[in-house]
Motif scaffolding. Structure first.
Motif, PDB file in Angstrom:
ATOM      1  N   SER A   8     -36.767  18.842 -98.050  1.00  0.00           N
ATOM      2  CA  SER A   8     -37.409  19.235 -99.081  1.00  0.00           C
ATOM      3  C   SER A   8     -36.981  18.804-100.287  1.00  0.00           C
ATOM      4  CB  SER A   8     -37.615  20.543 -99.161  1.00  0.00           C
ATOM      5  OG  SER A   8     -37.818  21.244 -97.912  1.00  0.00           O
ATOM      6  N   MET A   9     -37.854  18.188-101.218  1.00  0.00           N
ATOM      7  CA  MET A   9     -37.418  17.761-102.577  1.00  0.00           C
ATOM      8  C   MET A   9     -37.972  18.550-103.660  1.00  0.00           C
ATOM      9  SD  MET A   9     -38.308  13.815-103.857  1.00  0.00           S
ATOM     10  CE  MET A   9     -38.819  13.503-105.409  1.00  0.00           C
ATOM     11  N   TYR A  10     -37.269  18.822-104.482  1.00  0.00           N
ATOM     12  CA  TYR A  10     -37.525  19.637-105.680  1.00  0.00           C
ATOM     13  C   TYR A  10     -37.271  19.052-107.084  1.00  0.00           C
ATOM     14  CZ  TYR A  10     -37.832  23.198-101.891  1.00  0.00           C
ATOM     15  OH  TYR A  10     -38.010  23.918-100.750  1.00  0.00           O
ATOM     16  N   PRO A  11     -37.948  18.081-107.558  1.00  0.00           N
ATOM     17  CA  PRO A  11     -37.665  17.492-108.778  1.00  0.00           C
ATOM     18  C   PRO A  11     -37.807  18.779-109.958  1.00  0.00           C
ATOM     19  CG  PRO A  11     -39.519  16.235-107.671  1.00  0.00           C
ATOM     20  CD  PRO A  11     -39.108  17.633-106.938  1.00  0.00           C
ATOM     21  N   LEU A  12     -36.863  18.963-110.776  1.00  0.00           N
ATOM     22  CA  LEU A  12     -36.744  19.908-111.641  1.00  0.00           C
ATOM     23  C   LEU A  12     -37.256  19.333-113.066  1.00  0.00           C
ATOM     24  CD1 LEU A  12     -33.057  21.509-110.986  1.00  0.00           C
ATOM     25  CD2 LEU A  12     -35.417  22.156-109.818  1.00  0.00           C
ATOM     26  N   THR A  13     -38.598  18.934-112.724  1.00  0.00           N
ATOM     27  CA  THR A  13     -39.373  18.451-113.941  1.00  0.00           C
ATOM     28  C   THR A  13     -40.739  19.113-113.946  1.00  0.00           C
ATOM     29  OG1 THR A  13     -40.168  16.633-112.812  1.00  0.00           O
ATOM     30  CG2 THR A  13     -38.022  16.136-113.847  1.00  0.00           C
ATOM     31  N   GLU A  14     -41.315  18.983-115.216  1.00  0.00           N
ATOM     32  CA  GLU A  14     -42.941  19.586-115.340  1.00  0.00           C
ATOM     33  C   GLU A  14     -43.914  18.706-114.182  1.00  0.00           C
ATOM     34  OE1 GLU A  14     -44.991  20.467-118.861  1.00  0.00           O
ATOM     35  OE2 GLU A  14     -43.161  21.087-119.647  1.00  0.00           O
ATOM     36  N   GLN A  15     -43.526  17.474-114.269  1.00  0.00           N
ATOM     37  CA  GLN A  15     -44.483  16.635-113.383  1.00  0.00           C
ATOM     38  C   GLN A  15     -43.818  16.433-111.991  1.00  0.00           C
ATOM     39  OE1 GLN A  15     -47.538  16.131-114.590  1.00  0.00           O
ATOM     40  NE2 GLN A  15     -46.814  16.858-116.363  1.00  0.00           N
ATOM     41  N   CYS A  17     -45.034  16.847-108.673  1.00  0.00           N
ATOM     42  CA  CYS A  17     -46.032  16.584-107.615  1.00  0.00           C
ATOM     43  C   CYS A  17     -45.970  15.018-107.281  1.00  0.00           C
ATOM     44  CB  CYS A  17     -47.353  16.900-107.775  1.00  0.00           C
ATOM     45  SG  CYS A  17     -47.485  18.600-107.694  1.00  0.00           S
ATOM     46  N   GLN A  18     -46.101  14.042-108.325  1.00  0.00           N
ATOM     47  CA  GLN A  18     -46.142  12.734-108.031  1.00  0.00           C
ATOM     48  C   GLN A  18     -44.856  12.076-107.479  1.00  0.00           C
ATOM     49  OE1 GLN A  18     -48.792  10.992-107.664  1.00  0.00           O
ATOM     50  NE2 GLN A  18     -47.415   9.472-106.859  1.00  0.00           N
ATOM     51  N   PRO A  19     -43.601  12.492-108.068  1.00  0.00           N
ATOM     52  CA  PRO A  19     -42.364  11.981-107.544  1.00  0.00           C
ATOM     53  C   PRO A  19     -42.235  12.551-106.095  1.00  0.00           C
ATOM     54  CG  PRO A  19     -42.086  12.940-109.484  1.00  0.00           C
ATOM     55  CD  PRO A  19     -43.351  13.174-109.258  1.00  0.00           C
ATOM     56  N   ILE A  20     -42.817  13.652-105.633  1.00  0.00           N
ATOM     57  CA  ILE A  20     -42.880  14.111-104.123  1.00  0.00           C
ATOM     58  C   ILE A  20     -43.644  12.988-103.229  1.00  0.00           C
ATOM     59  CG2 ILE A  20     -43.096  15.925-102.549  1.00  0.00           C
ATOM     60  CD1 ILE A  20     -42.238  17.897-104.864  1.00  0.00           C
ATOM     61  N   LEU A  55     -32.776   7.579 -95.337  1.00  0.00           N
ATOM     62  CA  LEU A  55     -32.562   8.881 -96.403  1.00  0.00           C
ATOM     63  C   LEU A  55     -31.759   8.211 -97.339  1.00  0.00           C
ATOM     64  CD1 LEU A  55     -32.353  11.641 -94.074  1.00  0.00           C
ATOM     65  CD2 LEU A  55     -34.217  11.196 -95.615  1.00  0.00           C
ATOM     66  N   ASN A  56     -30.579   7.508 -97.337  1.00  0.00           N
ATOM     67  CA  ASN A  56     -29.612   6.953 -98.188  1.00  0.00           C
ATOM     68  C   ASN A  56     -30.516   6.228 -99.179  1.00  0.00           C
ATOM     69  OD1 ASN A  56     -26.842   6.593 -99.445  1.00  0.00           O
ATOM     70  ND2 ASN A  56     -27.252   4.652 -98.585  1.00  0.00           N
ATOM     71  N   ALA A  57     -31.322   5.125 -98.792  1.00  0.00           N
ATOM     72  CA  ALA A  57     -32.094   4.318 -99.720  1.00  0.00           C
ATOM     73  C   ALA A  57     -32.674   5.053-100.649  1.00  0.00           C
ATOM     74  CB  ALA A  57     -32.723   3.266 -98.959  1.00  0.00           C
ATOM     75  N   GLU A  58     -33.601   5.892-100.041  1.00  0.00           N
ATOM     76  CA  GLU A  58     -34.623   6.595-100.778  1.00  0.00           C
ATOM     77  C   GLU A  58     -34.362   7.760-101.480  1.00  0.00           C
ATOM     78  OE1 GLU A  58     -37.298   5.098-101.119  1.00  0.00           O
ATOM     79  OE2 GLU A  58     -37.127   3.483 -99.498  1.00  0.00           O
ATOM     80  N   ILE A  59     -33.232   8.384-101.144  1.00  0.00           N
ATOM     81  CA  ILE A  59     -32.661   9.600-102.032  1.00  0.00           C
ATOM     82  C   ILE A  59     -32.081   9.009-103.048  1.00  0.00           C
ATOM     83  CG2 ILE A  59     -30.626  11.378-102.093  1.00  0.00           C
ATOM     84  CD1 ILE A  59     -31.820  12.193 -99.195  1.00  0.00           C
ATOM     85  N   LEU A  60     -31.153   7.611-103.044  1.00  0.00           N
ATOM     86  CA  LEU A  60     -30.486   7.089-104.096  1.00  0.00           C
ATOM     87  C   LEU A  60     -31.690   6.869-105.214  1.00  0.00           C
ATOM     88  CD1 LEU A  60     -28.038   5.985-105.372  1.00  0.00           C
ATOM     89  CD2 LEU A  60     -28.388   3.804-104.186  1.00  0.00           C
ATOM     90  N   SER A  61     -32.860   6.153-104.570  1.00  0.00           N
ATOM     91  CA  SER A  61     -33.872   5.642-105.567  1.00  0.00           C
ATOM     92  C   SER A  61     -34.351   6.816-106.425  1.00  0.00           C
ATOM     93  CB  SER A  61     -34.798   5.109-104.739  1.00  0.00           C
ATOM     94  OG  SER A  61     -35.986   4.539-105.827  1.00  0.00           O
ATOM     95  N   VAL A  62     -34.592   8.050-105.718  1.00  0.00           N
ATOM     96  CA  VAL A  62     -34.892   9.371-106.293  1.00  0.00           C
ATOM     97  C   VAL A  62     -33.897   9.586-107.573  1.00  0.00           C
ATOM     98  CG1 VAL A  62     -35.756  11.578-106.337  1.00  0.00           C
ATOM     99  CG2 VAL A  62     -36.428  10.029-104.492  1.00  0.00           C
ATOM    100  N   LEU A  63     -32.770   9.889-107.074  1.00  0.00           N
ATOM    101  CA  LEU A  63     -31.652  10.250-107.986  1.00  0.00           C
ATOM    102  C   LEU A  63     -31.642   9.424-109.178  1.00  0.00           C
ATOM    103  CD1 LEU A  63     -29.248  12.042-105.396  1.00  0.00           C
ATOM    104  CD2 LEU A  63     -30.859  13.031-106.966  1.00  0.00           C
ATOM    105  N   GLU A  64     -31.657   7.990-109.015  1.00  0.00           N
ATOM    106  CA  GLU A  64     -31.556   7.232-110.118  1.00  0.00           C
ATOM    107  C   GLU A  64     -32.639   7.625-110.961  1.00  0.00           C
ATOM    108  OE1 GLU A  64     -29.118   3.441-108.131  1.00  0.00           O
ATOM    109  OE2 GLU A  64     -31.361   3.317-107.892  1.00  0.00           O
ATOM    110  N   GLN A  65     -33.712   7.693-110.635  1.00  0.00           N
ATOM    111  CA  GLN A  65     -35.050   7.872-111.600  1.00  0.00           C
ATOM    112  C   GLN A  65     -35.030   9.070-112.232  1.00  0.00           C
ATOM    113  OE1 GLN A  65     -38.568   6.682-109.620  1.00  0.00           O
ATOM    114  NE2 GLN A  65     -37.397   5.101-108.662  1.00  0.00           N
ATOM    115  N   VAL A  70     -33.261  18.254-106.448  1.00  0.00           N
ATOM    116  CA  VAL A  70     -32.567  18.986-105.440  1.00  0.00           C
ATOM    117  C   VAL A  70     -33.288  18.413-104.258  1.00  0.00           C
ATOM    118  CG1 VAL A  70     -32.117  21.203-104.538  1.00  0.00           C
ATOM    119  CG2 VAL A  70     -32.058  20.896-107.265  1.00  0.00           C
ATOM    120  N   PHE A  71     -32.297  18.065-103.258  1.00  0.00           N
ATOM    121  CA  PHE A  71     -32.858  18.096-102.008  1.00  0.00           C
ATOM    122  C   PHE A  71     -32.333  18.999-100.994  1.00  0.00           C
ATOM    123  CE2 PHE A  71     -33.407  13.695-103.776  1.00  0.00           C
ATOM    124  CZ  PHE A  71     -34.505  13.295-103.042  1.00  0.00           C
TER     125      PHE A  71
END
Length: 89
Positions: A8-15, A17-20, A55-65, A70-71
């Protein structure tokens, strides 16, 4: 070794949905893993090295952006894909 992952992925931002959706789309673009979406989490199945590399590649990409993401990840050392499909039929 085959594994199954529940993520599960929880971007702590208002927007949020799209990042998920983009994260799941990128997971699905990896041909060596199987991805199943549902409303609460995403399931990823495949060989340990392939799943963890993906997972390593895609989680890193998210965390850089979006560093404020939270994962929550659960892993099991068996292939649960067929069990999940059978339970839903």
């Amino acid at each position: 070794m085959k594994i199954s992952v529940d993520i599960s992925m929880y971007p702590l931002t208002e927007q949020y949905c799209q990042p998920i959706i983009a994260f799941i789309d990128r997971l699905e673009s990896h041909p060596l893993v199987s991805v199943q979406r549902n409303s609460m989490s995403t399931h990823i199945y495949g060989n340990y090295v392939d799943v963890m590399t993906t997972l390593n590649a895609e989680i890193l990409s998210v965390l850089e952006q979006i560093p404020q993401t939270v994962f929550v990840i659960k892993l099991i050392g068996t292939d649960r894909e067929k069990a999940v499909i059978d339970a839903c039929n």
